[in-house]
Design a protein around this motif. Sequence first.
Motif, PDB file in Angstrom:
ATOM      1  N   VAL A 146       0.830  -1.204   0.000  1.00 57.38           N
ATOM      2  CA  VAL A 146       0.000   0.000   0.000  1.00 57.38           C
ATOM      3  C   VAL A 146       0.869   1.260   0.000  1.00 57.38           C
ATOM      4  N   TRP A 147       2.164   1.090   0.372  1.00 54.47           N
ATOM      5  CA  TRP A 147       3.067   2.257   0.369  1.00 54.47           C
ATOM      6  C   TRP A 147       3.052   2.948  -0.992  1.00 54.47           C
ATOM      7  N   TYR A 148       2.925   2.174  -2.085  1.00 51.61           N
ATOM      8  CA  TYR A 148       3.061   2.779  -3.415  1.00 51.61           C
ATOM      9  C   TYR A 148       1.892   3.694  -3.767  1.00 51.61           C
ATOM     10  N   PRO A 149       0.640   3.205  -3.803  1.00 48.54           N
ATOM     11  CA  PRO A 149      -0.450   4.142  -4.112  1.00 48.54           C
ATOM     12  C   PRO A 149      -0.562   5.261  -3.076  1.00 48.54           C
ATOM     13  N   MET A 150      -0.273   4.952  -1.817  1.00 52.26           N
ATOM     14  CA  MET A 150      -0.334   5.971  -0.775  1.00 52.26           C
ATOM     15  C   MET A 150       0.677   7.093  -1.034  1.00 52.26           C
ATOM     16  N   THR A 151       1.879   6.713  -1.450  1.00 51.36           N
ATOM     17  CA  THR A 151       2.930   7.711  -1.681  1.00 51.36           C
ATOM     18  C   THR A 151       2.673   8.498  -2.957  1.00 51.36           C
ATOM     19  N   VAL A 152       2.160   7.846  -4.005  1.00 47.51           N
ATOM     20  CA  VAL A 152       1.779   8.584  -5.215  1.00 47.51           C
ATOM     21  C   VAL A 152       0.690   9.599  -4.881  1.00 47.51           C
ATOM     22  N   ALA A 153      -0.317   9.159  -4.132  1.00 51.26           N
ATOM     23  CA  ALA A 153      -1.405  10.062  -3.746  1.00 51.26           C
ATOM     24  C   ALA A 153      -0.876  11.245  -2.937  1.00 51.26           C
ATOM     25  N   THR A 154       0.086  10.981  -2.070  1.00 49.14           N
ATOM     26  CA  THR A 154       0.675  12.036  -1.242  1.00 49.14           C
ATOM     27  C   THR A 154       1.491  13.006  -2.090  1.00 49.14           C
ATOM     28  N   ASN A 155       2.313  12.468  -2.968  1.00 51.62           N
ATOM     29  CA  ASN A 155       3.123  13.283  -3.873  1.00 51.62           C
ATOM     30  C   ASN A 155       2.225  14.179  -4.727  1.00 51.62           C
ATOM     31  N   SER A 156       1.167  13.613  -5.283  1.00 50.17           N
ATOM     32  CA  SER A 156       0.221  14.359  -6.104  1.00 50.17           C
ATOM     33  C   SER A 156      -0.517  15.408  -5.271  1.00 50.17           C
ATOM     34  N   ALA A 201      -4.189   6.560  -7.979  1.00 47.55           N
ATOM     35  CA  ALA A 201      -3.871   7.368  -6.799  1.00 47.55           C
ATOM     36  C   ALA A 201      -3.758   8.849  -7.157  1.00 47.55           C
ATOM     37  N   HIS A 202      -3.164   9.149  -8.299  1.00 43.80           N
ATOM     38  CA  HIS A 202      -3.075  10.544  -8.752  1.00 43.80           C
ATOM     39  C   HIS A 202      -4.458  11.136  -8.979  1.00 43.80           C
ATOM     40  N   LEU A 203      -5.385  10.318  -9.458  1.00 43.41           N
ATOM     41  CA  LEU A 203      -6.725  10.807  -9.791  1.00 43.41           C
ATOM     42  C   LEU A 203      -7.578  11.112  -8.563  1.00 43.41           C
ATOM     43  N   ILE A 204      -7.082  10.845  -7.399  1.00 45.40           N
ATOM     44  CA  ILE A 204      -7.723  11.344  -6.183  1.00 45.40           C
ATOM     45  C   ILE A 204      -7.682  12.870  -6.164  1.00 45.40           C
ATOM     46  N   ASN A 205      -6.587  13.420  -6.688  1.00 42.18           N
ATOM     47  CA  ASN A 205      -6.320  14.853  -6.579  1.00 42.18           C
ATOM     48  C   ASN A 205      -6.615  15.634  -7.853  1.00 42.18           C
ATOM     49  N   PHE A 206      -6.498  15.002  -9.002  1.00 37.91           N
ATOM     50  CA  PHE A 206      -6.673  15.667 -10.292  1.00 37.91           C
ATOM     51  C   PHE A 206      -7.567  14.824 -11.206  1.00 37.91           C
ATOM     52  N   LEU A 207      -7.965  15.410 -12.329  1.00 39.78           N
ATOM     53  CA  LEU A 207      -8.834  14.720 -13.281  1.00 39.78           C
ATOM     54  C   LEU A 207      -8.173  14.461 -14.625  1.00 39.78           C
ATOM     55  N   GLY A 208      -6.927  14.891 -14.803  1.00 43.22           N
ATOM     56  CA  GLY A 208      -6.246  14.741 -16.079  1.00 43.22           C
ATOM     57  C   GLY A 208      -5.297  13.563 -16.086  1.00 43.22           C
ATOM     58  N   THR A 209      -5.404  12.699 -17.105  1.00 42.58           N
ATOM     59  CA  THR A 209      -4.509  11.545 -17.195  1.00 42.58           C
ATOM     60  C   THR A 209      -4.438  11.024 -18.616  1.00 42.58           C
TER      61      THR A 209
END
Length: 474
Positions: A146-156, A201-209
């Motif tokens: 879970v460290w990976y999606p959690m850290t991507v979400a945090t970074n984003s 995880a990035h899409l928690i914070n933004f809508l562009g991908t």
Amino acid sequence: MADCMAGGTNNVLLVTDSYKVTHHVQYPENTTHVYSYFESRGGKFPKTVFFGLQYLLKRWLVGQIVTKEKIEEAKEIYNLHFKQEVFNEEGWNYILEEHDGYLPLRIKAVPEGTVVPYKNVLFTVENTDPKCFWLTNYFETLLVQVWYPMTVATNSYYQKDLIAKCMQETADDFSGLPYMLHDFGFRGSTSVEAAGIGGCAHLINFLGTDTIAALTTAKKYYNCDIAGYSIPAAEHSTITTWGKDGEVNGFRNMLEKFPDGIMACVSDSYNIWNACEKLWGEELKDIIIERGKRDARLVVRPDSGNPSEVVIKVLEILGRKFGTTTNSKGYKLLPSYIRVIQGDGVSYETLEEIGMNLKKHSWSIDNVTFGSGGALLQKIDRDTQKCAYKCSAAIIDGKEISVFKQPITDTGKKSKKGRLTLECKDGQFVTVQRGKGDLNKDILVPVFENGKLLQDYTMDEIRSRAEIDLLKNN
């Protein structure tokens, strides 16, 4: 043998570190209960956005996951691997026979999307059958991922916060924020699976991908029909096939084939300054303006050089060619039909530099969007937020004891003791140890028990919890 998948086996008995296979005989006699927890015990960012456990649970642990075939496969592999019989065949057969292949585990976790300061418990794991005490830490290997999606979400999340603060100073509003950081990370990910959960995880914070795997992950594991959006865009191969002398024709083709909406065109194949000055700014200027009458927009993409310097120079050239207005904060804006996207070298650190340079030259950040690939999905590891899973309590001979480590060589690795609750005191998260917490105030909620998923979060719920303070308070 079990079916093989892209990332390896689909047999959950094999999703652990080798040495854990031998741990069932290493605990003290009469151990009946093992309780462990997961936390970020430090790291680059002071808070973490908790995300991704539901994916792991649905993908690996929910349902009847232990079968006779999987036990036989694991036994065969481990006997060959260790060159001796160390596999807990009896324990796995017990789970199959007494629990019908459902895991006798209980997991409590903070709701996904919660933003928690580091050094706090994020989830706990314990066995629900005294004969399966060894199971709690068998799945450390899997659950720590879970460290990976959690850290991507945090970074984003922190990049969103940085962009929003720059918008607060230089833009009229936050309307464009959801699309300000676009995920370009698919090709740089270690696997399709990593791109899927990292991009999600990035899409928690933004809508562009541009990471389509993120869309399918969000749909399958987080109940979201469509989690992100994109636009038509050129790449170097589609422009350079027109030849250096025909670059303007490649640009013109983009304008003609995508006459409406937003379209992005990479413009640094040869000479970005000439492309902005002569090609976009002169030869194609009338077409760009005409498209603008239909609310269409051209997004010019530089893709090399020093990001903070290149963005400013591109804006200055386009500003001279197409004119500018001044917003309510006193910062310059290009006409709405032309913008810039910086998609090379974008990270938390370079975003800050670009933002400072935009302000220095009186440009609103509304003129620019950003794309990030490796720095968003790959330039992180488990130590970015110092993620760890540790045993903190056990029942031996009917007595519950606190369990902890305290290395003399590294005080930062001191672990927590006893049963834990995560509580909110005076507006701050606090982890209460040694079972002294108030269960009625515990923020950790049961998410998994005896093979069943107890919470099924949606992207909308998670996004709401993970919103940055600036927008929550705006």
